[in-house]
Design a protein around this motif. Structure first.
Motif, PDB file in Angstrom:
ATOM      1  N   TRP A 171       0.819  -1.221   0.000  1.00 30.38           N
ATOM      2  CA  TRP A 171       0.000   0.000   0.000  1.00 30.38           C
ATOM      3  C   TRP A 171       0.842   1.255   0.000  1.00 30.38           C
ATOM      4  N   LEU A 172       0.325   2.279  -0.671  1.00 32.25           N
ATOM      5  CA  LEU A 172       0.800   3.645  -0.461  1.00 32.25           C
ATOM      6  C   LEU A 172      -0.328   4.326   0.299  1.00 32.25           C
ATOM      7  N   ILE A 173       0.007   4.877   1.451  1.00 32.80           N
ATOM      8  CA  ILE A 173      -1.051   5.468   2.291  1.00 32.80           C
ATOM      9  C   ILE A 173      -0.710   6.899   2.686  1.00 32.80           C
ATOM     10  N   LEU A 174      -1.748   7.614   3.076  1.00 31.73           N
ATOM     11  CA  LEU A 174      -1.585   8.909   3.737  1.00 31.73           C
ATOM     12  C   LEU A 174      -1.750   8.642   5.225  1.00 31.73           C
ATOM     13  N   ASP A 175      -0.738   8.995   6.013  1.00 32.50           N
ATOM     14  CA  ASP A 175      -0.862   8.734   7.454  1.00 32.50           C
ATOM     15  C   ASP A 175      -1.604   9.899   8.130  1.00 32.50           C
ATOM     16  N   ASP A 176      -1.728   9.818   9.459  1.00 31.07           N
ATOM     17  CA  ASP A 176      -2.479  10.828  10.224  1.00 31.07           C
ATOM     18  C   ASP A 176      -1.937  12.234  10.024  1.00 31.07           C
ATOM     19  N   SER A 177      -0.630  12.333   9.775  1.00 27.17           N
ATOM     20  CA  SER A 177      -0.016  13.659   9.603  1.00 27.17           C
ATOM     21  C   SER A 177      -0.073  14.136   8.158  1.00 27.17           C
ATOM     22  N   ILE A 194       4.753   3.852   2.776  1.00 23.97           N
ATOM     23  CA  ILE A 194       4.556   2.538   2.157  1.00 23.97           C
ATOM     24  C   ILE A 194       4.369   1.528   3.280  1.00 23.97           C
ATOM     25  N   THR A 195       3.405   0.665   3.100  1.00 23.09           N
ATOM     26  CA  THR A 195       3.194  -0.392   4.095  1.00 23.09           C
ATOM     27  C   THR A 195       2.716  -1.651   3.380  1.00 23.09           C
ATOM     28  N   SER A 196       2.656  -2.747   4.102  1.00 23.68           N
ATOM     29  CA  SER A 196       2.035  -3.939   3.528  1.00 23.68           C
ATOM     30  C   SER A 196       1.250  -4.657   4.607  1.00 23.68           C
ATOM     31  N   THR A 197       0.242  -5.398   4.175  1.00 28.50           N
ATOM     32  CA  THR A 197      -0.628  -6.097   5.133  1.00 28.50           C
ATOM     33  C   THR A 197      -0.753  -7.564   4.725  1.00 28.50           C
ATOM     34  N   PRO A 198      -0.931  -8.455   5.701  1.00 25.57           N
ATOM     35  CA  PRO A 198      -1.114  -9.872   5.377  1.00 25.57           C
ATOM     36  C   PRO A 198      -2.556 -10.174   4.961  1.00 25.57           C
ATOM     37  N   ILE A 237      -4.868   6.195   5.146  1.00 25.28           N
ATOM     38  CA  ILE A 237      -5.843   6.156   4.039  1.00 25.28           C
ATOM     39  C   ILE A 237      -5.133   5.655   2.789  1.00 25.28           C
ATOM     40  N   PRO A 238      -5.566   4.535   2.228  1.00 22.54           N
ATOM     41  CA  PRO A 238      -4.903   4.005   1.033  1.00 22.54           C
ATOM     42  C   PRO A 238      -5.065   4.934  -0.177  1.00 22.54           C
ATOM     43  N   ILE A 239      -3.958   5.114  -0.883  1.00 25.15           N
ATOM     44  CA  ILE A 239      -3.933   5.912  -2.109  1.00 25.15           C
ATOM     45  C   ILE A 239      -3.730   4.987  -3.311  1.00 25.15           C
ATOM     46  N   LEU A 240      -2.948   3.923  -3.071  1.00 27.85           N
ATOM     47  CA  LEU A 240      -2.651   2.943  -4.112  1.00 27.85           C
ATOM     48  C   LEU A 240      -2.448   1.592  -3.422  1.00 27.85           C
ATOM     49  N   GLY A 241      -2.883   0.514  -4.072  1.00 33.12           N
ATOM     50  CA  GLY A 241      -2.715  -0.807  -3.463  1.00 33.12           C
ATOM     51  C   GLY A 241      -2.412  -1.852  -4.514  1.00 33.12           C
ATOM     52  N   LEU A 242      -1.584  -2.814  -4.135  1.00 33.68           N
ATOM     53  CA  LEU A 242      -1.226  -3.897  -5.058  1.00 33.68           C
ATOM     54  C   LEU A 242      -1.494  -5.255  -4.414  1.00 33.68           C
ATOM     55  N   ASP A 243      -2.274  -6.037  -5.096  1.00 30.22           N
ATOM     56  CA  ASP A 243      -2.618  -7.395  -4.666  1.00 30.22           C
ATOM     57  C   ASP A 243      -1.457  -8.315  -5.020  1.00 30.22           C
TER      58      ASP A 243
END
Ligand SMILES: [Fe+2]
Length: 238
Positions: A167-173, A178-182, A197-203
């Protein structure tokens, strides 16, 4: 002929009857309201914004068709079952994700699967587009350059062990991260290590690429950049 005593008794019974009926009616109304609340949240698939073959050769038609009609559809059906079975009365998909720890693994996996894939389809396009000036500036601030961002994003996607998402996300600030989730988790969930808040995501589940790329996840990620819908990503940032 009705005596005064009978009249009073009957009047009392009538009043009680009304009270009982009123109470039953209230119960029914309350049950209906609960049912309506639960029924208001129903997941559905977004219409695929392109044909199954439109993203060839980057994503092959058969993978796209199976992914959309089988995998995604199964998540949609299962979360809608779970919403009824667990009497989930959240007001929106995002609110459900934000409270997902309150519900079953079935709800977590399938709410994520339903939401993530709708987000994924809309992140893809057959027509090339470019990140906006605003997005490029934010990417440069966060990662140094667009190339470095792509390297770091690809590394997060490639190193996600087993099945999951990058994921590319916008954080609280308001900063990009960039992050990833299982599995089918995402950064909107209260259970996510890094939220935003996700801006872009890759499966990067194997079902997203295995027919065409087999074990070569890195090649899938490299070619996926060719079909990113930057126009949509720009809109999400605006
Ligand atoms: Fe998938």
């Amino acid at each position: 002929m009705q005596t005064r005593r009978n009249f009073l008794q009957n009047a009392a019974k009538a009043t009680l009857g009304i009270a009982v009926s009123g109470s039953i009616l209230q119960d029914i109304a309350s049950a209906k309201a609960t049912e309506l609340n639960a029924a208001t949240l129903t997941f559905s698939q977004v219409k695929l914004p392109f044909s199954y073959a439109a993203l060839e050769p980057n994503i092959d038609a058969l993978t796209m068709e199976i992914h959309y009609t089988k995998h995604h559809m199964a998540y949609i059906n299962a979360i809608n079952e779970a919403i009824v079975a667990e009497q989930i009365a959240e007001n929106s998909e995002e609110q459900l994700l934000a409270n997902i720890s309150k519900y079953s693994p079935k709800a977590r996996n399938n709410a994520g699967g339903a939401w993530n894939h709708n987000f994924f389809w809309e992140s893809l396009a057959e027509k090339p587009s470019q990140p906006s000036e605003k997005l490029v500036t934010m990417i440069n601030t966060a990662f140094g350059s667009v190339d470095k961002f792509k390297e770091q994003f690809a590394a997060a996607a490639a190193s996600r062990f087993g099945s999951g998402w990058a994921w590319l996300i916008l954080d609280d600030s308001g900063n990009l991260k960039i992050t990833s989730t299982p599995n089918q988790d995402n950064p909107l969930m209260d259970v996510a290590d890094i939220k935003g808040i996700p801006i872009l995501g890759l499966d990067v589940w194997e079902h997203a690429y295995y027919l065409h790329y087999q074990n070569k996840r890195a090649d899938y990620i490299k070619n996926w950049w060719n079909v990113v819908n930057w126009k949509k990503v720009n809109e999400r940032l605006a």
